[in-house]
Design a protein around this motif. Structure first.
Motif, mmCIF file in Angstrom:
data_model
loop_
_atom_site.group_PDB
_atom_site.id
_atom_site.type_symbol
_atom_site.label_atom_id
_atom_site.label_comp_id
_atom_site.label_asym_id
_atom_site.label_seq_id
_atom_site.Cartn_x
_atom_site.Cartn_y
_atom_site.Cartn_z
ATOM 1 N N MET A 181 29.509 57.488 58.454
ATOM 2 C CA MET A 181 30.852 57.554 58.069
ATOM 3 C C MET A 181 30.608 56.757 56.545
ATOM 4 O O MET A 181 30.443 55.440 57.026
ATOM 5 C CB MET A 181 31.518 57.436 58.663
ATOM 6 N N SER A 182 31.306 56.620 55.621
ATOM 7 C CA SER A 182 31.078 55.392 54.533
ATOM 8 C C SER A 182 32.211 54.739 54.179
ATOM 9 O O SER A 182 33.269 55.333 54.535
ATOM 10 C CB SER A 182 30.150 55.926 53.318
ATOM 11 N N ARG A 183 31.886 54.096 54.243
ATOM 12 C CA ARG A 183 33.861 52.932 53.938
ATOM 13 C C ARG A 183 34.196 53.718 52.447
ATOM 14 O O ARG A 183 33.619 53.313 51.652
ATOM 15 C CB ARG A 183 32.640 51.327 53.211
ATOM 16 N N PRO A 184 35.290 53.742 52.301
ATOM 17 C CA PRO A 184 35.957 53.871 51.285
ATOM 18 C C PRO A 184 35.495 52.777 50.604
ATOM 19 O O PRO A 184 35.722 51.071 50.471
ATOM 20 C CB PRO A 184 37.495 53.377 51.934
ATOM 21 N N PRO A 185 36.411 52.913 48.841
ATOM 22 C CA PRO A 185 35.412 51.836 48.330
ATOM 23 C C PRO A 185 37.287 51.025 47.868
ATOM 24 O O PRO A 185 37.677 51.206 48.173
ATOM 25 C CB PRO A 185 36.004 53.295 46.355
ATOM 26 N N PRO A 186 36.278 49.619 47.250
ATOM 27 C CA PRO A 186 37.597 48.588 47.268
ATOM 28 C C PRO A 186 38.004 49.261 46.807
ATOM 29 O O PRO A 186 38.657 49.576 45.696
ATOM 30 C CB PRO A 186 36.582 47.536 46.659
ATOM 31 N N PRO A 187 39.475 48.426 46.348
ATOM 32 C CA PRO A 187 41.173 48.300 45.851
ATOM 33 C C PRO A 187 40.478 47.766 44.286
ATOM 34 O O PRO A 187 39.692 47.335 44.135
ATOM 35 C CB PRO A 187 41.513 47.732 46.840
ATOM 36 N N PRO A 188 41.478 48.264 43.486
ATOM 37 C CA PRO A 188 40.861 48.066 41.776
ATOM 38 C C PRO A 188 41.327 46.386 41.832
ATOM 39 O O PRO A 188 42.577 46.404 42.574
ATOM 40 C CB PRO A 188 41.625 49.011 40.896
ATOM 41 N N ALA A 189 40.618 46.115 41.287
ATOM 42 C CA ALA A 189 41.214 44.196 40.833
ATOM 43 C C ALA A 189 42.732 44.593 40.223
ATOM 44 O O ALA A 189 42.634 45.155 39.517
ATOM 45 C CB ALA A 189 40.121 43.807 39.852
ATOM 46 N N PRO A 190 43.274 43.676 40.270
ATOM 47 C CA PRO A 190 45.115 43.285 39.201
ATOM 48 C C PRO A 190 44.893 43.888 38.072
ATOM 49 O O PRO A 190 43.744 42.507 37.716
ATOM 50 C CB PRO A 190 45.896 42.874 40.001
ATOM 51 N N THR A 191 45.308 43.354 37.391
ATOM 52 C CA THR A 191 45.612 43.330 35.925
ATOM 53 C C THR A 191 46.248 42.989 34.957
ATOM 54 O O THR A 191 45.704 41.516 34.389
ATOM 55 C CB THR A 191 46.266 44.478 34.766
ATOM 56 N N HIS A 192 47.346 42.229 36.502
ATOM 57 C CA HIS A 192 47.594 40.379 35.963
ATOM 58 C C HIS A 192 48.126 40.336 37.175
ATOM 59 O O HIS A 192 48.762 40.695 37.883
ATOM 60 C CB HIS A 192 49.190 41.171 35.118
ATOM 61 N N LEU A 193 48.524 38.580 37.341
ATOM 62 C CA LEU A 193 49.186 37.926 38.940
ATOM 63 C C LEU A 193 50.281 37.741 37.841
ATOM 64 O O LEU A 193 50.308 36.736 37.835
ATOM 65 C CB LEU A 193 48.112 36.991 39.370
ATOM 66 N N LEU A 194 51.406 37.852 39.127
ATOM 67 C CA LEU A 194 52.682 37.079 38.945
ATOM 68 C C LEU A 194 52.778 35.057 39.684
ATOM 69 O O LEU A 194 52.602 35.860 40.701
ATOM 70 C CB LEU A 194 53.742 38.380 39.344
ATOM 71 N N ARG A 195 52.416 34.539 38.641
ATOM 72 C CA ARG A 195 52.064 33.289 40.079
ATOM 73 C C ARG A 195 53.249 32.599 39.864
ATOM 74 O O ARG A 195 53.506 30.950 40.466
ATOM 75 C CB ARG A 195 51.318 32.372 39.133
ATOM 76 N N SER A 196 54.511 33.066 39.504
ATOM 77 C CA SER A 196 55.484 32.030 39.535
ATOM 78 C C SER A 196 56.434 31.352 40.552
ATOM 79 O O SER A 196 57.215 30.221 41.043
ATOM 80 C CB SER A 196 56.665 32.128 38.979
ATOM 81 N N HIS A 197 56.240 32.039 41.930
ATOM 82 C CA HIS A 197 56.096 32.047 43.564
ATOM 83 C C HIS A 197 55.166 30.863 43.531
ATOM 84 O O HIS A 197 54.194 31.124 44.165
ATOM 85 C CB HIS A 197 56.615 32.632 44.475
ATOM 86 N N SER A 198 55.530 29.768 45.362
ATOM 87 C CA SER A 198 54.804 28.957 45.051
ATOM 88 C C SER A 198 54.394 29.909 46.888
ATOM 89 O O SER A 198 54.098 29.739 48.261
ATOM 90 C CB SER A 198 54.837 28.414 45.779
ATOM 91 N N ALA A 199 55.835 30.693 47.448
ATOM 92 C CA ALA A 199 55.572 31.289 48.960
ATOM 93 C C ALA A 199 55.331 32.617 48.689
ATOM 94 O O ALA A 199 55.470 33.534 48.108
ATOM 95 C CB ALA A 199 56.691 31.375 49.473
ATOM 96 N N PRO A 200 55.039 33.110 49.782
ATOM 97 C CA PRO A 200 54.900 34.914 50.088
ATOM 98 C C PRO A 200 56.260 35.641 49.401
ATOM 99 O O PRO A 200 57.500 35.378 49.970
ATOM 100 C CB PRO A 200 54.950 34.965 50.989
ATOM 101 N N ILE A 201 56.267 36.610 47.922
ATOM 102 C CA ILE A 201 56.898 37.572 47.252
ATOM 103 C C ILE A 201 58.003 38.704 49.236
ATOM 104 O O ILE A 201 56.522 38.681 49.886
ATOM 105 C CB ILE A 201 56.377 38.230 46.565
ATOM 106 N N SER A 202 58.997 38.365 48.793
ATOM 107 C CA SER A 202 59.074 39.242 50.148
ATOM 108 C C SER A 202 59.995 40.280 49.700
ATOM 109 O O SER A 202 60.411 41.079 50.717
ATOM 110 C CB SER A 202 60.173 38.073 51.100
#
Length: 83
Positions: A1-22
């Motif tokens: 059984m083959s592995r699923p393809p990896p998820p696509p890379a994000p086009t942009h990251l929002l870096r305003s938070h220093s803690a996990p977004i909830s």
């Protein structure tokens, strides 16, 4: 059984938070992203420029939800009871 393809890379990251977004809310017109994190910080980001329009400490505990209410904006957060 083959592995699923990896998820696509994000086009942009929002870096305003220093803690996990909830919590995340995107306006109906797709112009603005509201995000809240586990430390109570809220960020308003423009989807056109992908830059933060505002960033503030709204609560002392983690953000549970964000939404627009007419021309206002509501945030709600968890809280700790002290006995």
């Amino acid at each position: 059984m083959s592995r699923p393809p990896p998820p696509p890379a994000p086009t942009h990251l929002l870096r305003s938070h220093s803690a996990p977004i909830s919590a995340v809310y995107i306006t109906d017109d797709n112009e603005t992203i509201y995000s809240g994190d586990a430390e109570g910080t809220v960020c308003i980001t423009s989807t056109r420029t992908l830059r933060a329009l505002a960033l503030w400490k709204a609560h002392t505990d983690g953000i549970l939800g964000l939404e627009e209410f007419g021309s206002n904006f509501i945030t709600y957060a968890s809280f700790h009871l002290i006995s």
